[in-house]
Structures are given as C-alpha cells and as structure tokens.
Scaffold this motif. Sequence first.
Motif, mmCIF file in Angstrom:
data_model
loop_
_atom_site.group_PDB
_atom_site.id
_atom_site.type_symbol
_atom_site.label_atom_id
_atom_site.label_comp_id
_atom_site.label_asym_id
_atom_site.label_seq_id
_atom_site.Cartn_x
_atom_site.Cartn_y
_atom_site.Cartn_z
ATOM 1 N N ARG A 109 0.413 -1.300 -0.173
ATOM 2 C CA ARG A 109 -0.185 0.087 0.108
ATOM 3 C C ARG A 109 1.077 0.980 0.027
ATOM 4 N NH1 ARG A 109 -5.199 -0.050 0.161
ATOM 5 N NH2 ARG A 109 -4.897 1.780 0.599
ATOM 6 N N LYS A 110 2.063 1.466 -0.038
ATOM 7 C CA LYS A 110 3.220 2.239 0.088
ATOM 8 C C LYS A 110 3.612 2.042 -1.317
ATOM 9 C CE LYS A 110 2.363 3.569 4.346
ATOM 10 N NZ LYS A 110 2.123 5.081 4.503
ATOM 11 N N ARG A 111 3.439 1.473 -2.414
ATOM 12 C CA ARG A 111 4.171 1.344 -3.545
ATOM 13 C C ARG A 111 4.179 2.566 -4.269
ATOM 14 N NH1 ARG A 111 4.812 -4.987 -3.443
ATOM 15 N NH2 ARG A 111 6.277 -4.733 -0.993
ATOM 16 N N GLY A 112 2.688 3.490 -4.545
ATOM 17 C CA GLY A 112 2.172 4.117 -5.058
ATOM 18 C C GLY A 112 1.507 3.458 -6.183
ATOM 19 N N THR A 113 1.440 2.342 -6.481
ATOM 20 C CA THR A 113 0.137 2.486 -7.891
ATOM 21 C C THR A 113 -0.838 1.323 -7.203
ATOM 22 O OG1 THR A 113 1.286 0.163 -7.381
ATOM 23 C CG2 THR A 113 2.739 1.771 -8.086
ATOM 24 N N PRO A 114 -1.704 1.617 -7.976
ATOM 25 C CA PRO A 114 -3.556 1.166 -7.879
ATOM 26 C C PRO A 114 -3.465 0.117 -7.816
ATOM 27 C CG PRO A 114 -3.324 3.352 -8.913
ATOM 28 C CD PRO A 114 -1.703 2.977 -9.102
ATOM 29 N N ARG A 115 -2.274 -0.738 -8.468
ATOM 30 C CA ARG A 115 -2.449 -1.880 -8.545
ATOM 31 C C ARG A 115 -2.121 -3.451 -7.529
ATOM 32 N NH1 ARG A 115 -2.657 -5.958 -12.827
ATOM 33 N NH2 ARG A 115 -1.449 -8.046 -12.116
ATOM 34 N N ALA A 116 -1.348 -2.283 -6.580
ATOM 35 C CA ALA A 116 -0.239 -3.172 -5.906
ATOM 36 C C ALA A 116 -1.276 -2.843 -4.183
ATOM 37 C CB ALA A 116 0.812 -2.600 -5.908
ATOM 38 N N ASP A 121 -5.589 -5.594 -0.815
ATOM 39 C CA ASP A 121 -6.366 -5.580 -0.253
ATOM 40 C C ASP A 121 -7.135 -7.285 -0.233
ATOM 41 O OD1 ASP A 121 -6.717 -3.014 0.882
ATOM 42 O OD2 ASP A 121 -7.618 -2.027 -0.746
ATOM 43 N N ALA A 122 -7.207 -7.109 -1.546
ATOM 44 C CA ALA A 122 -7.658 -8.521 -2.007
ATOM 45 C C ALA A 122 -6.986 -9.848 -1.612
ATOM 46 C CB ALA A 122 -7.340 -9.260 -3.558
ATOM 47 N N MET A 123 -5.768 -9.416 -1.071
ATOM 48 C CA MET A 123 -4.969 -10.743 -0.365
ATOM 49 C C MET A 123 -5.773 -10.409 1.417
ATOM 50 S SD MET A 123 -3.765 -12.664 -2.504
ATOM 51 C CE MET A 123 -2.733 -13.838 -1.236
ATOM 52 N N LEU A 124 -6.162 -9.340 1.778
ATOM 53 C CA LEU A 124 -6.542 -9.231 2.952
ATOM 54 C C LEU A 124 -7.969 -10.087 3.312
ATOM 55 C CD1 LEU A 124 -5.997 -8.002 5.884
ATOM 56 C CD2 LEU A 124 -6.638 -5.916 5.005
ATOM 57 N N LYS A 125 -8.015 -9.680 2.252
ATOM 58 C CA LYS A 125 -9.820 -10.334 2.296
ATOM 59 C C LYS A 125 -9.973 -11.925 2.239
ATOM 60 C CE LYS A 125 -13.184 -7.856 2.413
ATOM 61 N NZ LYS A 125 -13.977 -7.732 3.511
ATOM 62 N N LEU A 126 -8.908 -12.421 1.377
ATOM 63 C CA LEU A 126 -8.806 -14.005 1.703
ATOM 64 C C LEU A 126 -8.660 -14.187 3.046
ATOM 65 C CD1 LEU A 126 -6.808 -14.200 -2.214
ATOM 66 C CD2 LEU A 126 -9.361 -15.115 -1.106
ATOM 67 N N VAL A 127 -7.471 -13.667 3.388
ATOM 68 C CA VAL A 127 -7.073 -14.394 4.954
ATOM 69 C C VAL A 127 -8.720 -14.431 5.879
ATOM 70 C CG1 VAL A 127 -5.205 -13.076 7.501
ATOM 71 C CG2 VAL A 127 -5.091 -13.626 5.062
ATOM 72 N N GLU A 128 -9.320 -12.908 5.863
ATOM 73 C CA GLU A 128 -10.017 -12.357 6.743
ATOM 74 C C GLU A 128 -11.926 -13.358 6.834
ATOM 75 O OE1 GLU A 128 -11.219 -8.760 5.473
ATOM 76 O OE2 GLU A 128 -9.668 -7.380 6.805
ATOM 77 N N LEU A 129 -11.835 -13.928 5.812
ATOM 78 C CA LEU A 129 -12.465 -14.963 4.664
ATOM 79 C C LEU A 129 -12.510 -16.228 5.554
ATOM 80 C CD1 LEU A 129 -14.180 -13.187 1.120
ATOM 81 C CD2 LEU A 129 -14.921 -13.368 4.156
#
Length: 331
Positions: A109-116, A121-129
């Motif tokens: 989230r600090k690399r300055g690219t929307p894709r990153a 966010d997608a990986m975080l959601k995978l962990v939560e679910l």
Amino acid sequence: MVKAPNWLNHLELDVASPVWRAWMQRTMERHTLVRYDGRGCGLSDREVETISQSSLQLDLQTVVDAAKLDRFILYGASQGAAVAVEFAARNPGRVSHLVLYGGYLRGARKRGTPRAAEEADAMLKLVELGWGRENSAFRQVFATQFIPDGTLAQLKAFDELQRRTVTAETAARLLSVLHEVDVAEYAARVQCPTLVMHSRGDARIPFEEGRKLAGAIPNAEFVPLDSQNHILLDHQSAWEQFFVELEDFLARHGAGAATKMPALEDLTPAESRVLDLVAAGMNNDRIAQHLEITPKTVRNHITHIFSKLGVDDRAAAIVLAREQGLGVRKP
C-alpha cells in the motif's frame, strides 16, 4: 546469525517442515542460528494487544538482549527484511553484516500503484474470509505464491504450517501492518556490509522491489537468483547459489568460518580448470560441455578437489577458490 521472523514461523514445527528444515540445517553447518517466533505466531503469545512495525523492532531487540549478543550477522527474508533493515540502521554497533532475501522497502500500500493496493486488499480479504477454515483453498493462494515450484508434499506442509501457526485474526492484523511498511529512511542509514538477494520470478514480492531495496542501502551488493520461489527449496539450483553467495560475501567481509587457506599447487591443471569454472557458478553439465569432457569426469575431478582442499561441499570450495582469485570471469 540472528534470523528476523518472516511470514509465519513456528519454532517446533519448522524443524520438521520440508519447507524450512533443509534451510536451517544448511545454515547451521557454518553458523549458530538464533531464531524466534514473531509476535502472535508459533509459540509466542497468540493474543497480543499491539502488532506494529515498532513492536516488531522491540521483539527483535528483546531477543538479542536476552541472548546477550553484542555483535552478530542479521538475516531478514521477506517481511523480516524490513525489520532487519530498521534494526541495523538503529543499532550500527551491533549488526556486523546484513543479509536480506526476498525483501522490500515499502509494503504494497506504500508503493504508489493502484494495482499493488488492490492486490493487497484482495489478499487481506482472503485471509479474513477463509484462513480458519478446514478447507485449504484460501490458504493455498499464499502457498502457491510462496513456493510455486514446490512439490505437492511441500505445498501441503506449507498450508498446514500456516494454519497451525497463527489465527485468522492475527494473520489479517499482521498482513495489514506489512502492507504499510516503509523503511526507505532507515535503509539510507545502514552502515554495515549488506548483501541483498532476490528471485527473478518471485511471485510474492516483485523482483524490482529487491532491486530498489539494494539501491537504497549504501554500497549494498545485489545478487539475482534464477527462481520463481519466494522461499528457496533444496531441489533448486538457486538454493546452492544462495549459500555460495552468502558464504562468499561473509568471507570477503571478514565473517567467514576460520579456515586454513589451502594451497592450490596440489591440484592438477585439469582440476584447476574445473575449480575455476565451479567458482564461476557453472554446474557440472555446463562444465563438461565447456571443457568437452564427460559429466562423470567432472564429478571425479570435483571429488579430488574437495579432498585436496579439505572441504566437504561445493559452497566451501567456491569460497576458497574465489579468495584465491578463481571464478572471476564467467565463460
């Protein structure tokens, strides 16, 4: 050598894991390895109030103080690299050498690219679910990113290690912290000799992040490894290269194992040619092709070389050969 924790360690389970066991055994052939479970993971307390970059620094500080280590080699892989970089910058008198593998300066989230940021966010959601489920489908996303070239047994073992090492809640909290890491300021302040290695095809941390990390540390040496894995495994050629480069770096900067310098005069001309190519990083098949001899002949030469140099493995032979000027130019 002190190892900062990477993604999910477990002091007891790692010893038997087909993912980590060989790496630890190989490292401990030449070094006393000090390792510990990260905050909220493994045998450390699972219920923790704070997980932050500063708390991870405090944990490392506490461990080395408790172990009464005045000066040591600090090794950081993956997320452990950022922890190691900051600690080395804050404690220049204690870290003699800094070795980093698969690391990064800034979290996703600090690399300055929307894709990153979207991927984070997608990986975080995978962990939560799905982290706590018996079905391993969600965790396997992480396993295939970390060891895409792993065997089926290694992939299963890594998934099981993740499940047993941390709770879903703590995994999500830890991942959130890692996405916000930024140690660029500390990297510029590192004073000790530093080696940075990174797999070219790393599916977890992009290769370019490793280059940026090396570029931010004064006089750091950067070595690319030919692998797709974020965690190196002992069946890969990059595995051997990792240890060769590690020991060569430490020997050149005064931290190699105390070894009597062998005389190369005992080698035959043919053995000297083979050793020169071994020190240049060539495998047996390439040496055979280059010298127009059979692989069996190469193996016989290497056996004799090991005996005459008094070494037990290829890495030790390469370090000694490079100390005497061999392997400088790759054919």
